[in-house]
Enzyme design. Structure first.
Site, PDB file in Angstrom:
ATOM      1  N   SER A   7     -48.191  27.750   2.652  1.00 27.76           N
ATOM      2  CA  SER A   7     -46.856  28.269   3.056  1.00 27.76           C
ATOM      3  C   SER A   7     -46.869  27.829   4.497  1.00 27.76           C
ATOM      4  O   SER A   7     -47.506  28.452   5.337  1.00 27.76           O
ATOM      5  CB  SER A   7     -46.766  29.718   2.713  1.00 27.76           C
ATOM      6  OG  SER A   7     -45.535  30.018   3.522  1.00 27.76           O
ATOM      7  N   HIS A  32     -45.594  24.372   1.025  1.00 30.51           N
ATOM      8  CA  HIS A  32     -44.377  25.482   0.471  1.00 30.51           C
ATOM      9  C   HIS A  32     -43.634  25.719   1.769  1.00 30.51           C
ATOM     10  O   HIS A  32     -44.178  26.394   2.709  1.00 30.51           O
ATOM     11  CB  HIS A  32     -45.323  26.514  -0.069  1.00 30.51           C
ATOM     12  CG  HIS A  32     -44.356  27.477  -0.611  1.00 30.51           C
ATOM     13  ND1 HIS A  32     -43.989  27.628  -1.994  1.00 30.51           N
ATOM     14  CD2 HIS A  32     -44.097  28.913  -0.201  1.00 30.51           C
ATOM     15  CE1 HIS A  32     -43.192  28.736  -2.009  1.00 30.51           C
ATOM     16  NE2 HIS A  32     -43.383  29.424  -1.036  1.00 30.51           N
ATOM     17  N   ASP A  34     -40.553  28.262   2.904  1.00 32.21           N
ATOM     18  CA  ASP A  34     -40.164  29.300   2.877  1.00 32.21           C
ATOM     19  C   ASP A  34     -38.976  29.527   3.796  1.00 32.21           C
ATOM     20  O   ASP A  34     -38.692  29.699   4.885  1.00 32.21           O
ATOM     21  CB  ASP A  34     -41.111  30.605   3.418  1.00 32.21           C
ATOM     22  CG  ASP A  34     -42.216  30.808   2.199  1.00 32.21           C
ATOM     23  OD1 ASP A  34     -41.866  30.980   0.896  1.00 32.21           O
ATOM     24  OD2 ASP A  34     -43.242  30.737   2.590  1.00 32.21           O
ATOM     25  N   MET A  36     -35.623  31.750   4.695  1.00 35.50           N
ATOM     26  CA  MET A  36     -35.068  33.146   4.660  1.00 35.50           C
ATOM     27  C   MET A  36     -34.018  33.421   5.601  1.00 35.50           C
ATOM     28  O   MET A  36     -33.544  32.731   6.265  1.00 35.50           O
ATOM     29  CB  MET A  36     -36.174  34.135   5.227  1.00 35.50           C
ATOM     30  CG  MET A  36     -37.576  34.014   4.627  1.00 35.50           C
ATOM     31  SD  MET A  36     -38.787  35.248   5.434  1.00 35.50           S
ATOM     32  CE  MET A  36     -40.283  34.673   4.368  1.00 35.50           C
ATOM     33  N   HIS A  65     -38.900  27.090  -1.177  1.00 37.56           N
ATOM     34  CA  HIS A  65     -38.549  28.569  -1.769  1.00 37.56           C
ATOM     35  C   HIS A  65     -37.604  29.267  -1.172  1.00 37.56           C
ATOM     36  O   HIS A  65     -37.529  29.583   0.085  1.00 37.56           O
ATOM     37  CB  HIS A  65     -39.940  29.416  -1.630  1.00 37.56           C
ATOM     38  CG  HIS A  65     -39.900  30.731  -2.291  1.00 37.56           C
ATOM     39  ND1 HIS A  65     -40.929  31.460  -1.824  1.00 37.56           N
ATOM     40  CD2 HIS A  65     -38.852  31.202  -2.930  1.00 37.56           C
ATOM     41  CE1 HIS A  65     -40.502  32.712  -2.397  1.00 37.56           C
ATOM     42  NE2 HIS A  65     -39.612  32.733  -3.098  1.00 37.56           N
ATOM     43  N   MET A  67     -35.113  31.922  -0.165  1.00 39.94           N
ATOM     44  CA  MET A  67     -35.018  33.358  -0.418  1.00 39.94           C
ATOM     45  C   MET A  67     -33.896  33.706   0.414  1.00 39.94           C
ATOM     46  O   MET A  67     -33.707  34.435   1.444  1.00 39.94           O
ATOM     47  CB  MET A  67     -36.227  34.130   0.310  1.00 39.94           C
ATOM     48  CG  MET A  67     -37.576  34.068  -0.389  1.00 39.94           C
ATOM     49  SD  MET A  67     -39.028  34.722   0.549  1.00 39.94           S
ATOM     50  CE  MET A  67     -39.278  33.055   1.057  1.00 39.94           C
ATOM     51  N   MET A 136     -43.682  36.084  -7.746  1.00 35.36           N
ATOM     52  CA  MET A 136     -43.895  36.723  -6.424  1.00 35.36           C
ATOM     53  C   MET A 136     -44.875  37.911  -6.748  1.00 35.36           C
ATOM     54  O   MET A 136     -44.718  38.776  -7.370  1.00 35.36           O
ATOM     55  CB  MET A 136     -42.765  37.532  -5.773  1.00 35.36           C
ATOM     56  CG  MET A 136     -41.732  36.394  -5.485  1.00 35.36           C
ATOM     57  SD  MET A 136     -42.341  35.053  -4.332  1.00 35.36           S
ATOM     58  CE  MET A 136     -42.907  36.083  -2.943  1.00 35.36           C
ATOM     59  N   ASP A 174     -47.169  33.382  -5.435  1.00 33.70           N
ATOM     60  CA  ASP A 174     -46.622  33.359  -4.032  1.00 33.70           C
ATOM     61  C   ASP A 174     -46.842  34.966  -3.518  1.00 33.70           C
ATOM     62  O   ASP A 174     -46.332  35.600  -3.679  1.00 33.70           O
ATOM     63  CB  ASP A 174     -45.397  32.895  -3.752  1.00 33.70           C
ATOM     64  CG  ASP A 174     -45.171  32.803  -2.432  1.00 33.70           C
ATOM     65  OD1 ASP A 174     -46.022  33.151  -1.551  1.00 33.70           O
ATOM     66  OD2 ASP A 174     -43.875  32.430  -2.001  1.00 33.70           O
TER      67      ASP A 174
END
Ligand code: DX5
Ligand code: ZN
Length: 219
Positions: A7, A32, A34, A36, A65, A67, A136, A174
């Site tokens: 990540s 990965h 992330d 947000m 990913h 979020m 998760m 994750d």
């Protein structure tokens, strides 16, 4: 084959290109990414522009990913920024079927993720249409949190559901994964391992090697 997906959230951004090269040279297959939004999760991270700019730095699979609330709004920019896999949260989508369809329309693989409190059964209507389940093992939002053991049961349940339907989709996990517990998630049925702190805190090369040494013991 077990896949390591470091990540990027925990990488050293002033030398990001080198970090990506180091993980790739030492056996990671994915990076990965992330995303947000300060709404679905409290933190803010990065958007499509940075994804686009890291593309030439490696041949890693860009595993995004999201979020974010209503991720359907941002499928196009992330796909255009060269995402290979786009994972959305089941909890964040008003119309998950339409979101899945849109990811496919843009030629990306589809992942659907559930938070620790969401039951695996909620995924059941969608598993035939997706490429990856993301379980998760922490509350999404921050790197460096402690692994929640409930994830082990959920991985096993997801694996059983997928096998019972004769599907061959990936199960990613994750949050809070290190060399000391990665075998637990593999044995439970996960085959794509996200790890942020365990890879990027300290010596990225030695950390990647240590994780890969364990992953390579499994089929
Ligand atoms: C949490 C993120 C994770 C996280 C993993 O919201 O989705 O990818 O950065 O980091 P570690 O491995 O440090 O728990
Ligand atoms: Zn993540």
């Amino acid at each position: 084959m077990m896949i390591l997906a470091p990540s990027m959230l925990s990488a050293d951004f002033k030398v990001l290109g080198e970090e990506l090269k180091t993980i790739e040279d030492n056996g990671a297959k994915y990076v990965h990414y992330d995303v947000m939004d300060g709404m679905f999760v409290p933190s803010l991270s990065f958007g499509p522009a940075i994804l686009q700019s890291i593309r030439p730095a490696s041949n890693l699979v860009h595993d995004v990913h999201l979020m974010i609330e209503e991720p359907i709004r941002y499928i196009e920019p992330f796909a255009k920024a060269s995402a290979d896999i786009i994972t959305v949260h089941l909890e964040a989508c008003e119309d998950l079927d339409a979101t899945i369809a849109k990811i496919k329309e843009y030629g990306c693989k589809v992942g659907v993720s559930i938070k620790p409190a969401t039951p695996v059964s909620a995924l059941e209507p969608y598993v035939e249409k997706i490429d990856m389940i993301l379980i998760m093992s922490v509350e999404p939002g921050f790197g460096g949190q402690k692994f929640m053991p409930v994830a082990l049961e959920k991985i096993a349940e997801a694996k059983a559901m997928v096998d019972a339907k004769g599907l061959n989709i990936d199960i990613q996990v994750d949050g809070g994964i290190y060399t000391h517990n990665v075998e637990d998630v593999i044995k439970a049925g996960a085959n794509i391992i996200v790890a942020g702190s365990a890879v990027f805190n300290g010596d990225t090369e030695a950390n990647t090697k240590a994780m890969m040494e364990i992953l390579n013991r499994y089929e």
